[in-house]
Structure formats: C-alpha cells, structure tokens
Design a protein around this motif. Structure first.
Motif, PDB file in Angstrom:
ATOM      1  N   THR A  86     -12.882  12.585  29.461  1.00 19.67           N
ATOM      2  CA  THR A  86     -13.402  11.276  29.829  1.00 19.67           C
ATOM      3  C   THR A  86     -14.781  11.072  29.224  1.00 19.67           C
ATOM      4  O   THR A  86     -15.087  10.014  28.676  1.00 19.67           O
ATOM      5  N   CYS A  87     -15.612  12.117  29.293  1.00 21.00           N
ATOM      6  CA  CYS A  87     -16.971  12.035  28.764  1.00 21.00           C
ATOM      7  C   CYS A  87     -17.283  13.291  27.955  1.00 21.00           C
ATOM      8  O   CYS A  87     -17.076  14.405  28.441  1.00 21.00           O
ATOM      9  N   LEU A  88     -17.776  13.099  26.742  1.00 17.30           N
ATOM     10  CA  LEU A  88     -18.204  14.203  25.872  1.00 17.30           C
ATOM     11  C   LEU A  88     -19.713  14.126  25.679  1.00 17.30           C
ATOM     12  O   LEU A  88     -20.232  13.102  25.224  1.00 17.30           O
ATOM     13  N   ILE A  89     -20.403  15.205  26.028  1.00 17.53           N
ATOM     14  CA  ILE A  89     -21.821  15.351  25.698  1.00 17.53           C
ATOM     15  C   ILE A  89     -21.903  16.293  24.509  1.00 17.53           C
ATOM     16  O   ILE A  89     -21.579  17.466  24.617  1.00 17.53           O
ATOM     17  N   ASP A  90     -22.351  15.765  23.387  1.00 18.98           N
ATOM     18  CA  ASP A  90     -22.425  16.532  22.145  1.00 18.98           C
ATOM     19  C   ASP A  90     -23.855  16.464  21.615  1.00 18.98           C
ATOM     20  O   ASP A  90     -24.120  16.013  20.503  1.00 18.98           O
ATOM     21  N   ALA A 116     -12.427  16.199  32.506  1.00 20.20           N
ATOM     22  CA  ALA A 116     -13.292  15.088  32.921  1.00 20.20           C
ATOM     23  C   ALA A 116     -14.570  15.104  32.080  1.00 20.20           C
ATOM     24  O   ALA A 116     -14.858  14.156  31.360  1.00 20.20           O
ATOM     25  N   LEU A 117     -15.313  16.206  32.151  1.00 22.66           N
ATOM     26  CA  LEU A 117     -16.558  16.320  31.378  1.00 22.66           C
ATOM     27  C   LEU A 117     -16.468  17.459  30.386  1.00 22.66           C
ATOM     28  O   LEU A 117     -16.184  18.595  30.758  1.00 22.66           O
ATOM     29  N   TYR A 118     -16.732  17.153  29.121  1.00 21.09           N
ATOM     30  CA  TYR A 118     -16.849  18.135  28.040  1.00 21.09           C
ATOM     31  C   TYR A 118     -18.331  18.190  27.715  1.00 21.09           C
ATOM     32  O   TYR A 118     -18.872  17.291  27.075  1.00 21.09           O
ATOM     33  N   ALA A 119     -19.009  19.233  28.170  1.00 23.59           N
ATOM     34  CA  ALA A 119     -20.458  19.348  28.025  1.00 23.59           C
ATOM     35  C   ALA A 119     -20.783  20.442  27.021  1.00 23.59           C
ATOM     36  O   ALA A 119     -20.555  21.619  27.280  1.00 23.59           O
ATOM     37  N   ASP A 120     -21.303  20.054  25.858  1.00 24.42           N
ATOM     38  CA  ASP A 120     -21.592  21.006  24.793  1.00 24.42           C
ATOM     39  C   ASP A 120     -22.984  20.713  24.240  1.00 24.42           C
ATOM     40  O   ASP A 120     -23.151  19.856  23.363  1.00 24.42           O
ATOM     41  N   GLY A 121     -23.976  21.398  24.767  1.00 21.22           N
ATOM     42  CA  GLY A 121     -25.347  21.189  24.332  1.00 21.22           C
ATOM     43  C   GLY A 121     -26.287  22.072  25.126  1.00 21.22           C
ATOM     44  O   GLY A 121     -25.876  22.780  26.048  1.00 21.22           O
ATOM     45  N   ASP A 122     -27.558  22.024  24.777  1.00 23.92           N
ATOM     46  CA  ASP A 122     -28.576  22.837  25.450  1.00 23.92           C
ATOM     47  C   ASP A 122     -29.441  21.947  26.332  1.00 23.92           C
ATOM     48  O   ASP A 122     -29.651  20.764  26.051  1.00 23.92           O
TER      49      ASP A 122
END
Length: 325
Positions: A86-90, A116-122
């Motif tokens: 649903t949401c990607l944080i890149d 739901a949330l794909y969170a890939d970052g620092d």
C-alpha cells in the motif's frame, strides 16, 4: 513547507500522491504533511527524504489498498510479494505519526502475501501508528542479498543495493497472521502491540520472520511490547528465521496464551539454530514461560539485556535519537 491533505477538499490536496507530486525537485528543506480525517485509497511511494506525515489519529486517518501476491498481472504473471504494498518508503529521514497503513486483501491462506508498509530506508520513525493486514503486513527492508526462489524479489527494489536502515516503532499496533513483521532492517519496537489473527489453522501465526544479514549487530528488538491475538491457545509462534542469521530479542514483553510453549520455530532450517539469535528477558504473561523454549533460544541476564537498549541499537555513528524529538 507545510501541506494539508483532506479528503473533504478543505486542504491543499485530496490525495497523498498529489501532495508529494507538488513538491518541487529543487526543494531540499524539511516537509510536514498533515493528512486529515479520511480513508485514502491509493498506492503511495515516498522517495523524497526529510518528510513527516501526521494524521488526525490512527482511527481517523487511514491509507489503504488491497493488492496481493496471488493476483494475476496483465502479463499473466503473479504479482508476488514485493509489488503488493500500500505504501513504499524508499528514502531516509521519514516520520509517520497518528495514522494507519492497511492492506485489506484478506487472509494469508487465500490471498498470500499482502504488504501494507514496505519501509526501506535509514532513520525511519513510526509513532502511534497502526499497520493492518494479514500475511507480510510490515516489511522492514532491505531485501536479503539473494532470493531463494527465482523471481521471488520482483518489485521496486529487486536490483537496488542492500543498505541496512534503522527503524524506530513507538506505541504502534501491528496485526497479521503469517510472518507479519519481516525483513532485514535494524528495528526497535517500543511499547508496541503485535496482534496475531486466527485463521483456523493448527498454526495460525508467526509474528516475525527476520532476515538479518550476517555480521549486522542487531535485527529486531521488542522492548515493553505486548503479544496478543484472537488465536486459540498455543497456536502461534513469536518468530522464525527467514534467513539463517535472523535476530529477534524480546525485553520486558507481555506474551499471551496464544503463543505456544516453544515460542520460536526454526522453519525446518536446523542449520540456522547455530547462527540465528533469538533471546528473551523478563517476559511475563500466560505465554511467557521459557521452560519449553528450544535450546537454541537464549534467556538473557539483566546485564545482557542492557546491551539491547534504544541507544545501543539505534544511535549509530550519527547519534540518531528520534525519541528526543
């Protein structure tokens, strides 16, 4: 820059995607996006750093979609896990407060994976948020170095460098059935609730499926969290290793009776018993007894548990301390 999003058209924009598209590429300062009461049915990609998203409340501000791994694409291929979000944080330096991210595709046995949330970052922070779904609700990227099945990583980060990020989840509610918190990040969960859904199976839920890379000091740390669920007693596990160096540590957690006495599962990877790190300290509740935990699961001393503090896990070389902000 401050942006207001309102579904009733009283803000600057009516969708998150529209609001993000409005920010000039040349703008480099911090951005705060207020997402007011409403259900926003859209797929969202956040690729710009230094943004804070603030909802009215987790119950009132809901970002939702319903893609799932088993659905067929136009080319006939199955969508697969990593194209269901649903949401990607890149990107890095993103904060979510007071909102919900949901995937409503349905139970894991029928829909398969549905992120739901794909969170890939620092330096990602999630404060007073809900993440709702079933199988694979929350993915804490990056992906492992290699896929086990050909095509298993098809998606937006398939060929991207695997960069370890630090995530901080505070006062969040996360629900699902199979492996509903999974991935490779260094992630600290403080005072969160993990709710395992009953899907009518002999084993209804595995809460975590870490894929911590070899040599990474920390994987998942759950501090002062609650493990709850609608499952019958002894039909869920706290976690299992998606990859052989998985790390998951529980500190001062409350564990209900839906968690089976063994607590943890090796996923049939007997070799992972000597390489993974599963550990508990000072658990309480009906499912907290360590008497029947496997021999490869550690019970920590007070001194050992202190090595998994917020500061130790998240500070890093840059001194990141989002709990002071």
């Amino acid at each position: 820059m401050v942006i207001h999003i309102a579904a009733d058209k009283t803000g600057d924009y009516v969708s998150v995607t529209e609001a993000l598209s409005s920010i000039p590429d040349t703008y480099t300062d911090k951005v705060t996006v207020f997402i007011h009461k409403g259900v926003y049915r859209e797929r969202i990609t956040i690729a710009r750093p230094c943004i804070t998203f603030v909802g009215d409340s987790p119950e009132d501000t809901v970002l939702t979609y319903d893609l799932y791994a088993r659905m067929r694409m136009e080319d006939g291929m199955k969508r697969g896990t990593f194209r269901t979000y649903t949401c990607l944080i890149d990107t890095h330096d993103v904060t979510f407060r007071n909102l919900t991210v949901a995937n409503t595709a349905g139970p894991g046995p029928t829909a398969g994976q549905a992120i739901a949330l794909y969170a890939d970052g620092d330096r990602l922070m999630f404060d007073n948020c809900r993440f709702l779904g079933n199988q694979d609700t929350l993915f804490t990227g990056p992906l492992p170095p290699r896929e086990i099945e050909p095509g298993g990583f098809v998606g937006p980060k398939q060929f991207a460098p695997r960069l370890n990020g630090r995530h901080y989840y505070r006062n969040c509610y996360i629900e699902g059935d199979i492996d509903f918190v999974f991935g490779s990040a260094t992630a600290y969960f403080e005072r969160c609730e993990f709710f395992s859904k009953d899907i009518g199976q002999a084993v209804n839920s595995y809460v975590t499926a870490a894929s911590t890379p070899q040599g990474q000091p920390y994987g998942y740390v759950m501090d002062g969290c609650r493990f709850t669920g609608s499952c019958p007693p002894a039909t869920a596990y706290l976690g299992r290793p998606w990859r052989e160096y998985a790390k998951t540590v529980l500190i001062n957690c409350h564990i209900d009776s839906h968690i089976c006495p063994e607590g943890w599962h090796d996923w049939g990877k007997t070799e992972a018993r000597s390489t993974c790190c599963y550990a508990e300290y000072n658990s309480i509740g009906a499912g907290a007894s360590t008497d029947s935990r496997p021999g490869w699961v550690r019970t920590l001393s007070k001194e050992q548990a202190a090595l998994y503090s917020r500061v130790a896990v998240l500070n890093g070389e840059d001194g990141w301390s989002p709990w002071n902000g």
